[in-house]
Design a protein around this motif. Structure first.
Motif, mmCIF file in Angstrom:
data_model
loop_
_atom_site.group_PDB
_atom_site.id
_atom_site.type_symbol
_atom_site.label_atom_id
_atom_site.label_comp_id
_atom_site.label_asym_id
_atom_site.label_seq_id
_atom_site.Cartn_x
_atom_site.Cartn_y
_atom_site.Cartn_z
ATOM 1 N N ALA A 131 0.831 -1.207 0.000
ATOM 2 C CA ALA A 131 0.000 0.000 0.000
ATOM 3 C C ALA A 131 0.861 1.250 0.000
ATOM 4 C CB ALA A 131 -0.938 -0.010 1.207
ATOM 5 N N SER A 132 1.949 1.252 0.777
ATOM 6 C CA SER A 132 2.816 2.442 0.797
ATOM 7 C C SER A 132 3.548 2.599 -0.523
ATOM 8 C CB SER A 132 3.796 2.386 1.976
ATOM 9 O OG SER A 132 4.723 1.343 1.787
ATOM 10 N N ALA A 133 3.932 1.482 -1.171
ATOM 11 C CA ALA A 133 4.585 1.563 -2.483
ATOM 12 C C ALA A 133 3.623 2.131 -3.523
ATOM 13 C CB ALA A 133 5.075 0.182 -2.901
ATOM 14 N N LEU A 134 2.348 1.709 -3.456
ATOM 15 C CA LEU A 134 1.357 2.274 -4.380
ATOM 16 C C LEU A 134 1.166 3.771 -4.125
ATOM 17 C CD1 LEU A 134 -1.651 -0.211 -4.752
ATOM 18 C CD2 LEU A 134 -0.129 0.611 -6.519
ATOM 19 N N GLN A 135 1.147 4.149 -2.860
ATOM 20 C CA GLN A 135 0.981 5.560 -2.503
ATOM 21 C C GLN A 135 2.156 6.385 -3.052
ATOM 22 O OE1 GLN A 135 -1.779 6.848 -1.048
ATOM 23 N NE2 GLN A 135 -0.893 8.839 -1.476
ATOM 24 N N GLU A 136 3.383 5.874 -2.898
ATOM 25 C CA GLU A 136 4.571 6.577 -3.408
ATOM 26 C C GLU A 136 4.521 6.696 -4.925
ATOM 27 O OE1 GLU A 136 8.113 4.643 -2.005
ATOM 28 O OE2 GLU A 136 7.442 4.757 0.087
ATOM 29 N N LEU A 137 4.101 5.618 -5.590
ATOM 30 C CA LEU A 137 4.001 5.645 -7.044
ATOM 31 C C LEU A 137 2.957 6.660 -7.487
ATOM 32 C CD1 LEU A 137 4.728 4.525 -9.840
ATOM 33 C CD2 LEU A 137 3.027 2.722 -9.464
ATOM 34 N N ALA A 138 1.815 6.685 -6.802
ATOM 35 C CA ALA A 138 0.760 7.633 -7.153
ATOM 36 C C ALA A 138 1.248 9.072 -6.982
ATOM 37 C CB ALA A 138 -0.481 7.397 -6.294
ATOM 38 N N GLN A 139 2.042 9.334 -5.951
ATOM 39 C CA GLN A 139 2.559 10.695 -5.727
ATOM 40 C C GLN A 139 3.613 11.069 -6.768
ATOM 41 O OE1 GLN A 139 3.876 10.491 -1.674
ATOM 42 N NE2 GLN A 139 1.792 10.760 -0.845
ATOM 43 N N ALA A 140 4.349 10.086 -7.289
ATOM 44 C CA ALA A 140 5.403 10.360 -8.264
ATOM 45 C C ALA A 140 4.853 10.603 -9.663
ATOM 46 C CB ALA A 140 6.387 9.193 -8.292
ATOM 47 N N PRO A 145 -5.724 9.811 -14.925
ATOM 48 C CA PRO A 145 -6.655 8.805 -14.405
ATOM 49 C C PRO A 145 -5.916 7.642 -13.712
ATOM 50 C CG PRO A 145 -7.321 9.435 -16.615
ATOM 51 C CD PRO A 145 -6.005 10.099 -16.346
ATOM 52 N N LEU A 146 -4.734 7.277 -14.231
ATOM 53 C CA LEU A 146 -3.959 6.215 -13.606
ATOM 54 C C LEU A 146 -3.494 6.631 -12.214
ATOM 55 C CD1 LEU A 146 -2.461 3.494 -13.633
ATOM 56 C CD2 LEU A 146 -0.553 4.663 -14.756
ATOM 57 N N GLN A 147 -3.019 7.861 -12.106
ATOM 58 C CA GLN A 147 -2.536 8.369 -10.818
ATOM 59 C C GLN A 147 -3.682 8.397 -9.807
ATOM 60 O OE1 GLN A 147 -3.296 11.630 -9.406
ATOM 61 N NE2 GLN A 147 -1.908 11.352 -7.678
ATOM 62 N N GLU A 148 -4.870 8.814 -10.232
ATOM 63 C CA GLU A 148 -6.035 8.864 -9.339
ATOM 64 C C GLU A 148 -6.461 7.461 -8.898
ATOM 65 O OE1 GLU A 148 -9.079 11.003 -11.403
ATOM 66 O OE2 GLU A 148 -7.829 12.806 -11.607
ATOM 67 N N ALA A 149 -6.427 6.505 -9.836
ATOM 68 C CA ALA A 149 -6.816 5.126 -9.510
ATOM 69 C C ALA A 149 -5.833 4.509 -8.520
ATOM 70 C CB ALA A 149 -6.892 4.289 -10.788
ATOM 71 N N LEU A 150 -4.527 4.750 -8.726
ATOM 72 C CA LEU A 150 -3.525 4.203 -7.804
ATOM 73 C C LEU A 150 -3.664 4.812 -6.412
ATOM 74 C CD1 LEU A 150 -0.368 3.986 -10.094
ATOM 75 C CD2 LEU A 150 -1.727 2.097 -9.197
ATOM 76 N N LYS A 152 -6.371 6.047 -5.078
ATOM 77 C CA LYS A 152 -7.603 5.533 -4.481
ATOM 78 C C LYS A 152 -7.391 4.104 -3.957
ATOM 79 C CE LYS A 152 -12.457 4.854 -5.744
ATOM 80 N NZ LYS A 152 -13.428 4.941 -6.842
ATOM 81 N N MET A 153 -6.695 3.266 -4.743
ATOM 82 C CA MET A 153 -6.427 1.895 -4.332
ATOM 83 C C MET A 153 -5.538 1.864 -3.088
ATOM 84 S SD MET A 153 -4.625 -1.278 -6.396
ATOM 85 C CE MET A 153 -5.496 -0.949 -7.889
ATOM 86 N N ALA A 154 -4.508 2.683 -3.078
ATOM 87 C CA ALA A 154 -3.600 2.735 -1.924
ATOM 88 C C ALA A 154 -4.354 3.196 -0.682
ATOM 89 C CB ALA A 154 -2.428 3.656 -2.219
ATOM 90 N N ALA A 155 -5.223 4.192 -0.828
ATOM 91 C CA ALA A 155 -5.994 4.699 0.308
ATOM 92 C C ALA A 155 -6.963 3.628 0.827
ATOM 93 C CB ALA A 155 -6.763 5.955 -0.091
ATOM 94 N N ARG A 156 -7.588 2.894 -0.082
ATOM 95 C CA ARG A 156 -8.531 1.847 0.328
ATOM 96 C C ARG A 156 -7.811 0.755 1.122
ATOM 97 N NH1 ARG A 156 -10.609 0.356 -4.467
ATOM 98 N NH2 ARG A 156 -9.215 -1.404 -4.704
ATOM 99 N N HIS A 157 -6.662 0.330 0.649
ATOM 100 C CA HIS A 157 -5.925 -0.722 1.351
ATOM 101 C C HIS A 157 -5.290 -0.193 2.642
ATOM 102 C CE1 HIS A 157 -6.466 -4.084 -1.366
ATOM 103 N NE2 HIS A 157 -6.386 -3.218 -2.362
ATOM 104 N N ASP A 158 -4.934 1.084 2.648
ATOM 105 C CA ASP A 158 -4.373 1.683 3.858
ATOM 106 C C ASP A 158 -5.486 1.833 4.908
ATOM 107 O OD1 ASP A 158 -2.140 2.639 5.244
ATOM 108 O OD2 ASP A 158 -2.860 4.699 4.975
ATOM 109 N N ALA A 159 -6.716 2.118 4.459
ATOM 110 C CA ALA A 159 -7.855 2.267 5.380
ATOM 111 C C ALA A 159 -8.198 0.913 6.022
ATOM 112 C CB ALA A 159 -9.074 2.819 4.634
ATOM 113 N N ARG A 160 -8.016 -0.192 5.282
ATOM 114 C CA ARG A 160 -8.273 -1.521 5.852
ATOM 115 C C ARG A 160 -7.263 -1.848 6.942
ATOM 116 N NH1 ARG A 160 -9.401 -5.127 0.444
ATOM 117 N NH2 ARG A 160 -11.380 -4.167 -0.065
ATOM 118 N N ARG A 161 -6.086 -1.310 6.811
ATOM 119 C CA ARG A 161 -5.045 -1.584 7.792
ATOM 120 C C ARG A 161 -5.226 -0.718 9.045
ATOM 121 N NH1 ARG A 161 -3.212 -5.786 6.126
ATOM 122 N NH2 ARG A 161 -2.179 -6.015 4.160
#
Length: 167
Positions: A131-140, A145-150, A152-161
């Motif tokens: 999840a943190s790797a996805l978050q870093e990739l999304a910020q980079a 639309p790809l950046q927004e999807a990544l 959102k996915m990172a936030a969803r998995h981070d929220a589960r944790r």
């Protein structure tokens, strides 16, 4: 002298409702059940013959009914299979007659199968590192639309944790 006399007969088995019994024995007990057994054996033999005459996709989705007045009822799982059966009906009828079945015509009906429960939704789990790797990739990435999807996915998995961290 032998322990077993040649003239001895085994006593007939008495009916004991508490003991398990073979279905064939139960069906042979009365005349009405004998007729039922004959019908069940006929349908089973017909199912075997249909299995060898029909292609696999049809054989697994078609059930035979009884033969009445030379008419064999076939039950298809859905309309498309019924249409395919009607298409091959003359050849199938001829093949059944060659195998000795007293069939003059086929009656093709649709008998939908009961609905099965849908498979449960997938529950994908991602590690905290993922999840943190996805978050870093999304910020980079630049805004897209790809950046927004990544993100959102990172936030969803981070929220589960998050509930796990509170424990």
């Amino acid at each position: 002298m032998s322990r077993f006399s040649t003239n001895s007969r085994q006593a007939p088995k008495r009916f004991d409702p508490r003991r398990p019994q073979a279905v064939a024995d139960v069906l042979d007990r009365t005349d009405a059940f004998r007729a039922l057994r004959a019908g069940v054996e006929q349908v089973a033999a017909l199912q075997r013959d249909l299995g060898s005459l029909l292609p696999d996709y049809l054989a697994s989705n078609v059930e035979p009914g009884f033969i009445k007045d030379g008419v064999l009822a076939l039950f298809a799982a859905h309309n498309a299979l019924a249409a395919r059966l009607r298409h091959i009906e003359p050849r199938l009828l001829s093949d059944l007659q060659q195998r000795g079945w007293a069939v003059d015509s086929l009656k093709i009906r649709v008998r939908p199968r009961p609905m099965t429960d849908p498979p449960p939704p997938k529950q994908a789990r991602m590690s905290a590192a993922g999840a943190s790797a996805l978050q870093e990739l999304a910020q980079a990435l630049p805004s897209s639309p790809l950046q927004e999807a990544l993100a959102k996915m990172a936030a969803r998995h981070d929220a589960r944790r998050a509930p796990e961290r509170k424990k």
